[in-house]
Motif scaffolding. Structure first.
Motif, PDB file in Angstrom:
ATOM      1  N   VAL A 166     -21.531 -18.700  40.661  1.00 21.13           N
ATOM      2  CA  VAL A 166     -21.032 -19.664  41.649  1.00 21.13           C
ATOM      3  C   VAL A 166     -19.993 -18.991  42.545  1.00 21.13           C
ATOM      4  CG1 VAL A 166     -19.717 -21.814  41.936  1.00 21.13           C
ATOM      5  CG2 VAL A 166     -21.560 -21.681  40.231  1.00 21.13           C
ATOM      6  N   GLY A 167     -19.175 -18.133  41.936  1.00 14.72           N
ATOM      7  CA  GLY A 167     -18.140 -17.444  42.698  1.00 14.72           C
ATOM      8  C   GLY A 167     -18.658 -16.367  43.638  1.00 14.72           C
ATOM      9  N   LEU A 168     -19.933 -16.015  43.496  1.00 16.33           N
ATOM     10  CA  LEU A 168     -20.510 -14.957  44.343  1.00 16.33           C
ATOM     11  C   LEU A 168     -21.217 -15.510  45.575  1.00 16.33           C
ATOM     12  CD1 LEU A 168     -22.032 -12.695  41.525  1.00 16.33           C
ATOM     13  CD2 LEU A 168     -19.919 -12.290  42.807  1.00 16.33           C
ATOM     14  N   ALA A 169     -21.312 -16.830  45.661  1.00 22.62           N
ATOM     15  CA  ALA A 169     -22.071 -17.434  46.762  1.00 22.62           C
ATOM     16  C   ALA A 169     -21.514 -17.023  48.117  1.00 22.62           C
ATOM     17  CB  ALA A 169     -22.086 -18.958  46.614  1.00 22.62           C
ATOM     18  N   GLY A 170     -20.189 -16.928  48.210  1.00 20.01           N
ATOM     19  CA  GLY A 170     -19.575 -16.548  49.480  1.00 20.01           C
ATOM     20  C   GLY A 170     -19.998 -15.158  49.907  1.00 20.01           C
ATOM     21  N   ARG A 171     -20.032 -14.226  48.967  1.00 17.63           N
ATOM     22  CA  ARG A 171     -20.417 -12.845  49.285  1.00 17.63           C
ATOM     23  C   ARG A 171     -21.882 -12.750  49.686  1.00 17.63           C
ATOM     24  NH1 ARG A 171     -17.565  -9.847  44.232  1.00 17.63           N
ATOM     25  NH2 ARG A 171     -18.771  -7.993  44.818  1.00 17.63           N
ATOM     26  N   LEU A 172     -22.724 -13.592  49.086  1.00 15.00           N
ATOM     27  CA  LEU A 172     -24.156 -13.545  49.403  1.00 15.00           C
ATOM     28  C   LEU A 172     -24.455 -14.331  50.685  1.00 15.00           C
ATOM     29  CD1 LEU A 172     -26.960 -12.583  48.340  1.00 15.00           C
ATOM     30  CD2 LEU A 172     -27.167 -14.782  47.190  1.00 15.00           C
ATOM     31  N   GLY A 173     -23.626 -15.314  50.940  1.00 14.15           N
ATOM     32  CA  GLY A 173     -23.879 -16.152  52.107  1.00 14.15           C
ATOM     33  C   GLY A 173     -24.762 -17.346  51.804  1.00 14.15           C
ATOM     34  N   ARG A 174     -25.105 -17.511  50.548  1.00 11.24           N
ATOM     35  CA  ARG A 174     -25.881 -18.668  50.083  1.00 11.24           C
ATOM     36  C   ARG A 174     -25.731 -18.705  48.567  1.00 11.24           C
ATOM     37  NH1 ARG A 174     -29.826 -14.584  51.025  1.00 11.24           N
ATOM     38  NH2 ARG A 174     -31.004 -14.121  49.130  1.00 11.24           N
ATOM     39  N   PRO A 175     -26.119 -19.801  47.946  1.00 12.39           N
ATOM     40  CA  PRO A 175     -25.972 -19.836  46.480  1.00 12.39           C
ATOM     41  C   PRO A 175     -26.805 -18.746  45.804  1.00 12.39           C
ATOM     42  CG  PRO A 175     -26.363 -22.044  47.347  1.00 12.39           C
ATOM     43  CD  PRO A 175     -26.592 -21.087  48.485  1.00 12.39           C
ATOM     44  N   VAL A 176     -26.212 -18.115  44.810  1.00 14.68           N
ATOM     45  CA  VAL A 176     -26.971 -17.183  43.969  1.00 14.68           C
ATOM     46  C   VAL A 176     -27.917 -18.005  43.096  1.00 14.68           C
ATOM     47  CG1 VAL A 176     -26.769 -15.584  42.018  1.00 14.68           C
ATOM     48  CG2 VAL A 176     -25.171 -15.434  43.960  1.00 14.68           C
ATOM     49  N   VAL A 177     -29.158 -17.535  42.964  1.00  8.99           N
ATOM     50  CA  VAL A 177     -30.140 -18.235  42.135  1.00  8.99           C
ATOM     51  C   VAL A 177     -30.258 -17.523  40.789  1.00  8.99           C
ATOM     52  CG1 VAL A 177     -32.571 -18.873  41.897  1.00  8.99           C
ATOM     53  CG2 VAL A 177     -31.432 -19.083  44.123  1.00  8.99           C
ATOM     54  N   LEU A 178     -30.111 -18.290  39.718  1.00 13.43           N
ATOM     55  CA  LEU A 178     -30.354 -17.760  38.374  1.00 13.43           C
ATOM     56  C   LEU A 178     -31.711 -18.292  37.931  1.00 13.43           C
ATOM     57  CD1 LEU A 178     -26.831 -18.439  36.845  1.00 13.43           C
ATOM     58  CD2 LEU A 178     -27.673 -16.317  37.887  1.00 13.43           C
ATOM     59  N   ALA A 179     -32.607 -17.397  37.582  1.00 14.24           N
ATOM     60  CA  ALA A 179     -33.968 -17.809  37.203  1.00 14.24           C
ATOM     61  C   ALA A 179     -34.136 -17.601  35.708  1.00 14.24           C
ATOM     62  CB  ALA A 179     -35.001 -17.005  37.990  1.00 14.24           C
ATOM     63  N   GLN A 180     -34.433 -18.669  35.016  1.00 17.67           N
ATOM     64  CA  GLN A 180     -34.492 -18.574  33.552  1.00 17.67           C
ATOM     65  C   GLN A 180     -35.923 -18.644  33.037  1.00 17.67           C
ATOM     66  OE1 GLN A 180     -32.627 -17.421  31.038  1.00 17.67           O
ATOM     67  NE2 GLN A 180     -31.269 -19.153  30.643  1.00 17.67           N
TER      68      GLN A 180
END
Lengths: 430, 338
Positions: A166-180
């Motif tokens: 969640v804290g990396l969303a800013g660096r990516l520019g969109r939400p990071v997706v975790l695929a399980q």
């Protein structure tokens, strides 16, 4: 060289119209209209022009298992299947858990006929013990993290990965997706097919649906706790679909995919004892197949993915317990989705193209509306052509299609990748 | 039709349907009552050969039977070997044991190598279900499944049926309990199919953790207590119990299993006078069967072993000797009188 797709029904998110589509030298759509012609005119009459397909779940096997597949051959199969982007799974050797391997995969991809979108492991080596350098990987452009092949077992570490993402969303520019890959290994261990009437009869130890469902349940709870974007891979049970439906209704940031084999095959196929039908999660029951189709119909399941998993022929000639799980999927996905998902053609294209493109974070390049200026990642499909699947005729280095000999309806005729006609009249050009 | 050993010897053995087993014997599944009865009837002829001073006939002379075992076995292999030799077949043995081959590497290669020794029939045992089926698709030889994981062991079921039929005339109406680790038992799966096809009623008895996950479609009833059933059983079939079921968390201890489901002396005493006690061997004395039960006059465990050879002779003969082959030698018998 300009290419014109002539006389096709153009279908994208905005609807349907019949138009010629001109692709320019710059890899973008130059014009749409009537009476267009270019250096190369490709007949699309009777066909549908769609944004290219995006596979959220491809095992390209490179680096490490080039005997089974390479990025080049996997991408060629993708192009033949109408795909213009493939999300590469990180269970390579070495694992795609650091920037060096991500760069290698992406660079090999640049020479191939698809855009290769590297995903990276959530944990170092996919061992489920230590978090991978997710910040560095996000800075290298990775937007999807997964330990696919196994689920992340430790709920405490899963929680931390979610919070961290969640804290990396800013660096990516969109939400990071975790695929399980949802599978509680303590429950699935020693099981090689779905546990039920067929496994009891065949004497093949099974794994219960609950092995998948318990992890879906856990991760939905942790999404509620952390706000992370969780993408559920290859949902295969009625219970999983129901839980994801409820989570979406509650407004949680979850998405889901289903594979073509989980809505076209059941555990009864294992009666042949041929490990070509061995896959994780396993082929389930008729009721599960029906639930997956319902999930596709009502949008609970956002995308159809392939889980394309090539294995060298000798590996599938092992006894059922020792053969590796997985099956080919790239070249059969469109026809199977058209023929068997129960979706209308526009929805078939949605679950293969723009919806997965949104989850993969590639909508600026793939799944885009077909209009001047848009990137020319397109496919032309004939929804009426019937053909017979054959592993030997596929581009994959492996043969493990479970649809060998099956006649299906719907074929990819042309594929345009960044303006280049990589498939013309059903043949790969390189 | 009444087959005699002399018929088998001179090649005129009359078999109503020589193709009754088809090309392979992979399981009891797919065989109907008529087919099972034909095999059992033919077995009588081969049992007679076994009782002769020189128990050997030339029926399969020139044919090669290969035992291909990827799992340890003494009894089954000896039984097939004896059956083949009594029919004058040549035998070759392949034992993977614990070598890398048992891990499945080169399984198909192994089969092709064995085939290149000229084997006409492969007797296959493997720790994983379905492997005999797969092998049957890779070879021109006939395949007999001698046990595939938790799936089937058809010749065991045939010899069990033969033994029950020998003692009781027919299985019709018999009430048979199969007791113990049904979940992991290929013997149980084959016997459920065979016993019920021949008209018996089957009850599976054991702790819930040792029952298959879904037996809803099986023609059986399931019980989790043995004691209430003892007086009503015509036969009690005990399965071999493996110690590893404890570490797998399926039962708390061997002691508790033996207390609840073992055929103790006390339980043996409650069995009817005409009840039969069966076990596929090798037994774990004091676990699923007490020494008293094994030695009880109602125990037919040794008959099972002896009948195993006769049944396997019948199976080998059906798959190799009749219809399939350059088959039975018509020249006069030597040193054998009937």
């Amino acid at each position: 060289m300009s290419v014109v797709l002539k006389g096709g029904r153009v279908i994208d998110r905005t609807g349907e119209r019949t138009l010629d589509v001109e692709v320019g030298d710059d890899g973008r759509i130059a014009a749409v209209g009537t009476g267009l012609s270019g250096d190369l005119d490709l007949d699309a009459s009777g066909c549908v022009v769609s944004p290219g397909f995006v596979d959220l779940h491809t095992h390209l096997r490179e680096p490490g298992q080039e005997e089974a597949e390479t990025i080049e051959t996997g991408a060629r199969g993708g192009s033949l299947g109408g795909y213009t982007a493939l999300v590469a799974m990180p269970n390579t050797d070495p694992t795609t858990d650091c920037v060096a391997v991500v760069d290698q995969v992406r660079n090999l991809g640049r020479r191939s006929t698809c855009e290769i979108v590297p995903s990276a492991a959530m944990t170092v080596g996919r061992h489920g013990a230590d978090m991978a350098p997710m910040g560095e990987l996000v800075d290298a452009g990775v937007g999807i993290f997964t330990d696919d092949g196994t689920g992340l077992q430790d709920p405490r570490l899963m929680r931390r990965v979610m919070e961290y993402s969640v804290g990396l969303a800013g660096r990516l520019g969109r939400p990071v997706v975790l695929a399980q890959h949802c599978e509680v290994s303590a429950l699935s261990a020693g099981g090689y097919m779905h546990e039920g009437e067929w496994s009891s009869r065949l004497g093949i130890p099974g794994q219960p649906a609950e092995a998948e469902e318990l992890m879906v349940m856990r991760d939905i709870a942790l999404v509620r706790l952390t706000g992370a974007h969780m993408h559920f891979q290859h949902l295969s049970t009625a219970g999983s679909v129901a839980m994801v439906r409820k989570a979406k209704a509650a407004g949680l940031p979850v998405t889901a995919e289903a594979t073509t084999h989980h809505f076209t095959l059941t555990d009864a196929a294992c009666a042949s004892y041929d490990p070509v039908y061995k896959v994780h999660p396993p082929l389930r029951t008729d009721a599960d197949v029906a639930a997956v189709k319902e999930g596709l119909a009502d949008g609970t399941i956002d995308a159809v993915a392939t889980d394309h998993a090539p294995h060298a022929p000798h590996a599938k000639e092992r006894p059922f317990d020792q053969a590796p799980p997985g099956m080919l999927g790239l070249e059969t996905a469109f026809a199977l989705t058209l023929d068997e998902s129960g979706l209308d053609l526009p929805d078939v294209l949605a679950v293969l193209s723009w919806r997965p493109a949104a989850i993969a974070g590639v909508t600026d390049r793939h799944g885009a509306d077909i209009q001047p200026g848009a990137p020319a990642n397109l496919c032309v499909v004939d929804p009426d052509e019937t053909w017979t699947a054959s592993g030997a005729a596929m581009a994959s280095r492996s043969l493990n299609t479970p649809y060998e000999g099956r006649t299906m309806r719907g074929r990819v005729r042309h594929t345009i990748r960044a303006g280049e006609p990589v498939v013309v009249d059903g043949e790969a050009r390189r | 039709m009444s087959a005699t050993a002399a018929d088998a010897v001179d090649g005129t053995l009359e078999v109503a349907d020589p193709g009754v087993l088809g090309r392979h014997l992979l399981g009891i599944e797919g065989l109907d009552r008529a087919a099972l009865e034909e095999v059992l009837e033919l077995t009588d002829a081969f049992a007679e050969i076994g009782r002769r001073p020189i128990p050997k006939v030339p029926a399969l002379r020139g044919r090669t039977v290969a035992t291909v075992f990827f799992e340890d076995s003494t009894r089954t292999r000896m039984s097939f070997d004896t059956a083949a030799r009594r029919l004058s077949a040549d035998t070759v043995a392949f034992a993977a044991g614990s070598s890398s081959l048992s891990k499945g590497e080169g399984l198909r290669d192994t089969i092709e190598v064995v085939g290149s020794y000229g084997a006409d029939l492969l007797v296959v045992r493997h720790p994983m279900a379905g492997t005999a089926h797969r092998i049957a698709g890779w070879t021109d030889a006939a395949v007999v499944n001698a046990g595939d994981g938790c799936h089937e062991h058809p010749t065991q079921a045939l010899l069990d049926c033969y033994t029950l039929r020998e003692k009781r005339g027919a299985l019709d109406g018999m009430r048979i309990a199969i007791v113990g680790d049904v979940r992991h038992s290929r013997v149980a799966r084959s016997n459920v199919l065979a016993f019920t096809a021949l008209g018996a009623e089957v009850v599976l008895v054991g702790p819930a953790t040792l029952m298959p996950p879904a037996v809803g479609g099986w023609p059986v009833t399931v019980a989790h207590e043995l004691d209430p059933l003892l007086e009503e059983l015509d036969a009690v079939y005990l399965l071999r119990m493996q110690r590893e079921r404890i570490t797998e968390g399926l039962i708390p201890s061997i002691r508790e299993f033996a207390t609840d489901f073992g055929l103790t002396a006390a339980r043996t005493a409650r069995l009817r006078d005409d009840a039969l006690i069966l076990h596929p061997g090798p037994t774990n004395p004091g676990v699923e069967i007490s020494a008293e039960a094994a030695a009880d006059p109602r125990s037919v465990i040794l008959d099972q072993v002896a009948n195993g050879v006769s049944v396997r002779m019948a199976v080998l003969f059906l798959l190799l000797g009749s219809g399939r082959a350059p088959a039975v030698d018509a020249e006069p018998t030597r040193g054998v009188t009937s």
